[in-house]
Scaffold this motif. Structure first.
Motif: not given
Ligand code: SF4
Ligand code: SF4
Length: 118
Positions: A11-19, A32-37, A65-69
């Motif tokens: 579901a993560c689209n790498q928007c970077l809001k978390c980081t 944080p986003n790189q962990v998911i990537r 902050r995550c728009p994708k939940g």
């Molecule tokens: S805020 Fe959510 S969707 Fe955006 S990079 Fe982080 S985990 Fe992914």
């Protein structure tokens, strides 16, 4: 990782809001986003040897902050759980070499107990 965390990593689209909202990125070797990537790309080894999951304070800022939940704190917890199951502890809190500062904040205990839930 998905089973343990209960999160859909795709579901993560790498928007970077978390980081962008994480207070601990200056000391993290994987953002944080790189962990998911890395997990999305099948590079779990990079995640498992990173110090980032241990630096995550489970503060939930990224979650809000995550728009994708995506709940990154649960993903970090899942990573720590897997490492602990492999006997890989970052800090042995019960070891005699560990001295807790007398002025340690309460948040340290909350964060520590979460990290030891594996
Ligand atoms: S805020 Fe959510 S969707 Fe955006 S990079 Fe982080 S985990 Fe992914
Ligand atoms: S829960 Fe962890 S990754 Fe998310 S903002 Fe807090 S410290 Fe950073």
């Amino acid at each position: 990782m998905e089973e343990l965390s209960g999160q859909n990593l795709n579901a993560c689209n790498q928007c970077l809001k978390c980081t962008a909202g994480c207070s601990f990125v200056d000391n993290m070797d994987l953002l944080p986003n790189q962990v998911i990537r890395c997990i999305q790309l099948g590079q779990e080894d990079e995640v498992m040897k990173s110090k980032t999951p241990w630096l995550c304070a489970s503060c939930f800022t990224c979650v809000t902050r995550c728009p994708k939940g995506v709940d990154l704190s649960r993903i970090m917890e899942a990573i720590r759980t897997l490492l602990l199951r492999q006997g890989k502890e970052h800090i042995n809190l019960s070891g005699s070499e560990f001295k807790l500062p007398a002025d340690a904040p309460q948040q340290l205990f909350v964060s520590g107990s979460r990290k030891l839930s594996g």
